[in-house]
Design a protein around this motif. Structure first.
Motif, PDB file in Angstrom:
ATOM      1  N   ARG A 116       0.836  -1.202   0.000  1.00 59.87           N
ATOM      2  CA  ARG A 116       0.000   0.000   0.000  1.00 59.87           C
ATOM      3  C   ARG A 116       0.874   1.255   0.000  1.00 59.87           C
ATOM      4  O   ARG A 116       0.600   2.217  -0.727  1.00 59.87           O
ATOM      5  CB  ARG A 116      -0.911  -0.008   1.226  1.00 59.87           C
ATOM      6  N   ARG A 117       1.945   1.254   0.798  1.00 57.66           N
ATOM      7  CA  ARG A 117       2.835   2.420   0.834  1.00 57.66           C
ATOM      8  C   ARG A 117       3.552   2.616  -0.511  1.00 57.66           C
ATOM      9  O   ARG A 117       3.727   3.751  -0.975  1.00 57.66           O
ATOM     10  CB  ARG A 117       3.857   2.257   1.963  1.00 57.66           C
ATOM     11  N   THR A 118       3.948   1.517  -1.136  1.00 58.62           N
ATOM     12  CA  THR A 118       4.611   1.613  -2.443  1.00 58.62           C
ATOM     13  C   THR A 118       3.662   2.168  -3.493  1.00 58.62           C
ATOM     14  O   THR A 118       4.048   3.009  -4.322  1.00 58.62           O
ATOM     15  CB  THR A 118       5.133   0.239  -2.885  1.00 58.62           C
ATOM     16  N   PHE A 119       2.401   1.723  -3.452  1.00 57.62           N
ATOM     17  CA  PHE A 119       1.426   2.219  -4.432  1.00 57.62           C
ATOM     18  C   PHE A 119       1.137   3.708  -4.197  1.00 57.62           C
ATOM     19  O   PHE A 119       0.989   4.483  -5.153  1.00 57.62           O
ATOM     20  CB  PHE A 119       0.134   1.403  -4.346  1.00 57.62           C
ATOM     21  N   GLU A 120       1.071   4.128  -2.927  1.00 59.06           N
ATOM     22  CA  GLU A 120       0.881   5.543  -2.636  1.00 59.06           C
ATOM     23  C   GLU A 120       2.095   6.365  -3.094  1.00 59.06           C
ATOM     24  O   GLU A 120       1.955   7.501  -3.570  1.00 59.06           O
ATOM     25  CB  GLU A 120       0.642   5.745  -1.140  1.00 59.06           C
ATOM     26  N   GLU A 121       3.284   5.756  -2.962  1.00 55.34           N
ATOM     27  CA  GLU A 121       4.489   6.423  -3.474  1.00 55.34           C
ATOM     28  C   GLU A 121       4.390   6.602  -4.986  1.00 55.34           C
ATOM     29  O   GLU A 121       4.767   7.652  -5.523  1.00 55.34           O
ATOM     30  CB  GLU A 121       5.731   5.601  -3.118  1.00 55.34           C
ATOM     31  N   LEU A 122       3.859   5.570  -5.658  1.00 54.84           N
ATOM     32  CA  LEU A 122       3.668   5.648  -7.106  1.00 54.84           C
ATOM     33  C   LEU A 122       2.692   6.768  -7.467  1.00 54.84           C
ATOM     34  O   LEU A 122       2.958   7.574  -8.371  1.00 54.84           O
ATOM     35  CB  LEU A 122       3.163   4.300  -7.625  1.00 54.84           C
TER      36      LEU A 122
END
Length: 648
Positions: free
Chosen positions: A141-147
């Motif tokens: 989830r954090r990686t997708f928000e970073e994206l």
């Protein structure tokens, strides 16, 4: 109070002496005296720069710097960096989610894995479907928000140069402020289109949102220019990608703007900017050759700078009709090369302006011309060059600065009359003022007090210089020397022998009288024919108008006569020359002999036919023949003229 002093850095030294415009004219004169026309001479001066105390760069130096910057930008990196990084973050998020699901034996975990397996292959569609996905892995989830944050920053930074920092960690209030700015900006553009916009409205807008515009525009026009150039660079970025990359990135841009609530506002802004600046290269692809990937904002900045440099290069070349330094955008120079280049450009503009304002150059029908004032100075320069090559020890061959302009001094003086050119007798003038006003501490002069040194008139001469303008003069490289010689002789007669009447005749297929102002801009005629017959006819009429003057005729040519004037006024050309041409030309030589005019010929070619002809001229007239190289032509002509004047 204490003071600290240091080097002045905010532009050119305000206490530096102004550039001597006469020095610039002399530099132009070097090109003019070697055969260039004034327009080309000025262009060469501006290209080379202005050496001197300030040592300003010329257009060629600025052009080299622009081309160097273009090479650096093209080698900076690839344009697909945002796509590459977005794919990497997407794959990492999916991998993290799979690692979370793999140990779970539940049906929900298998369904989620199937959903991940069914994601579209292109990045934009996969991100679109994952926007509604409920992540099991916190890391995913954090990686997708970073994206999503990456896309938001890159997309908005590609439209507004100053957005990246403010969107590093955006909160709802920041995004709302961006939406309000977009809405107010579009409203301001709409009002401007209706003619209702005011500068006060723009200033209120900048006080509220100025931190988002690092360009610090001073009015709406400058703001539109900055936004349009960046929007056009974004379109060029898309046009520079492969069709697949273009579709993916375009879809990512649209998704990001819609999610941020800016889709409609950005479409309105894009349409307004395109309508106001359709001249920009909106869809022209660019090719960058670097290895490293660049983010979308960085890539757009590089493309924006490349577009500026491309336009700047075209303006700096100045190779189109009617080119002026005013065509060069000062703001583009500042953005691309810095403040120093702006100062260099302003120095060049100042020289161009001063040459016109001080009366050295003028434009007539779009063509640059030298004024009589400039021609006089160039003539003096040509004369100095000739005298520099003469033997300074020979009496009379140096510049005599103390001679009266109207003749030799007699030692007496007389009252000044309007139009007198004789030098003022300072002693007699002051004595007259003292006698009239008494022996007070100061002396006030009136017009009646002035006296001039009396001179006796020298013997006057009617001087004819006949200069070959035919095509062969340019082919043999002798035209520039002939032009410089004509200007030197004109200046010599005007300065040292003002009582003489000089006429310069140029001849090719026809002959014509050349006025002093024409000489500097004169070019050879791209025609065949050496019509010395016509030139001697014109020179003869000049001598006949001055029967009491001593006749002086000088001929500069590189070939025998090949044309003559018919009775109906047309020119007949034949090569080899016909018997009729030679007979008519020699008949005019005989007329010169009967006028007691000595005709001296200066040969600029070692040609047997020419030698035979000039030998016959010398036999009939008694004049002399000089076989002069182009490098010593001026020395030979001026020396011969001075020898003739001293003898007489």
């Amino acid at each position: 109070m204490s003071y600290r002093y240091g080097e002045y850095r905010d532009g050119p030294d305000p206490l530096a002496p102004p550039y001597d415009v006469r020095s610039a004219l002399d530099q132009m004169g070097d090109a003019v005296l070697t055969g260039a026309n004034p327009g080309h001479a000025l262009r060469d001066l501006l290209k080379q720069g202005l050496p001197g105390a300030q040592d300003r760069r010329g257009l060629d130096d600025l052009l080299r710097e622009v081309r160097r910057r273009r090479r650096e930008l093209r080698e900076r990196g690839r344009l697909d960096g945002t796509l590459e990084r977005a794919r990497a973050l997407l794959e990492r998020a999916i991998g993290q989610e799979r690692s979370e699901l793999f140990p779970d034996p539940s049906d929900d975990a298998r369904l989620r894995e199937a959903e991940l397996d069914g994601l579209p292959a292109d990045t934009a569609s996969a991100i679109q479907e994952l926007n509604g996905y409920r992540w099991r892995s916190d890391a995913a989830r954090r990686t997708f928000e970073e994206l999503r944050g990456l896309l938001r920053r890159e997309v908005l930074d590609s439209q507004f140069r100053g957005m990246r920092e403010s969107l590093a960690n955006p909160d709802p209030a920041t995004m709302e402020r961006v939406r309000q700015m977009m809405s107010e900006l579009n409203g301001m553009l709409d009002r401007d289109a209706r003619g209702e916009h005011t500068q006060a409205e723009f200033e209120r807008f900048m006080r509220k949102y100025g931190d988002m515009f690092p360009e610090s525009p001073r009015n709406l026009e400058e703001l539109v220019d900055a936004l349009a150039r960046r929007a056009a660079a974004t379109r060029r970025l898309l046009a520079s990608l492969t069709p697949r990359q273009r579709d993916e990135l375009n879809e990512l841009i649209n998704q990001t703007l819609e999610q941020a609530g800016l889709g409609e506002q950005m479409r309105r802004l894009g349409e307004s900017l395109h309508a106001r600046r359709p001249d920009l290269a909106w869809n022209t692809p660019e090719r960058l050759t670097g290895e490293g990937p660049m983010g979308m904002g960085e890539a757009v900045t590089a493309l924006e700078d490349l577009a500026d440099l491309t336009q700047l290069e075209a303006a700096l070349r100045q190779d189109y009709p009617g080119a002026r330094l005013d065509d060069i955008d000062e703001a583009a120079i500042r953005r691309a090369l810095g403040r120093g280049a702006v100062d260099d450009l302003e120095a060049l503009r100042q020289i161009e302006r001063e040459l016109e304002q001080q009366g050295y150059l003028r434009r007539r029908r779009g063509k640059l011309e030298l004024t009589p004032k400039a021609v006089r100075r160039l003539g003096e320069t040509a004369l100095r060059r000739v005298f520099a090559s003469l033997d300074s020890g020979r009496r009379g061959d140096h510049d005599q600065v103390d001679a009266g302009s109207a003749g030799e001094l007699t030692g007496s003086s007389r009252p000044w009359r309007f139009g007198d050119e004789q030098p003022i007798d300072v002693v007699r003038t002051v004595i007259n003022g003292v006698r009239r006003g008494g022996s007070g501490a100061s002396v006030t002069l009136s017009v009646d007090d002035f006296e001039v040194a009396e001179t006796e008139r020298r013997t006057a001469a009617a001087v004819c210089l006949l200069v070959d303008l035919s095509y062969s003069m340019a082919l043999r490289g002798t035209w520039a020397a002939a032009k410089q010689t004509a200007m030197a002789l004109q200046a010599l007669v005007a300065s040292k022998f003002p009582q003489d009447s000089v006429q310069i005749v140029g001849f090719s297929n026809y002959a014509r009288v050349l006025q002093p102002g024409e000489l500097a801009g004169l070019e050879w005629d791209m025609v065949q024919g050496t019509n010395l017959h016509h030139a001697l006819l014109i020179a003869g009429r000049h001598l006949d108008r001055h029967p009491d003057f001593e006749p002086v005729v000088l001929v500069v040519t590189d070939g025998e006569p090949t044309a003559h004037l018919r009775r109906n006024g047309s020119a007949a050309f034949e090569w080899p020359p016909t018997r009729e041409t030679l007979e008519l030309t020699l008949a005019e030589v005989d007329k010169m002999t009967r006028r007691r005019a000595t005709l001296n010929v200066f040969m600029l070619a070692d040609d047997e036919r020419l030698k035979e002809f000039v030998d016959e001229v010398a036999r009939r007239n008694g004049g002399r023949v000089f076989s002069s190289g182009a490098d010593r032509l001026g020395e030979y002509v001026v020396s011969d003229f001075l020898r003739t004047r001293r003898k007489r």
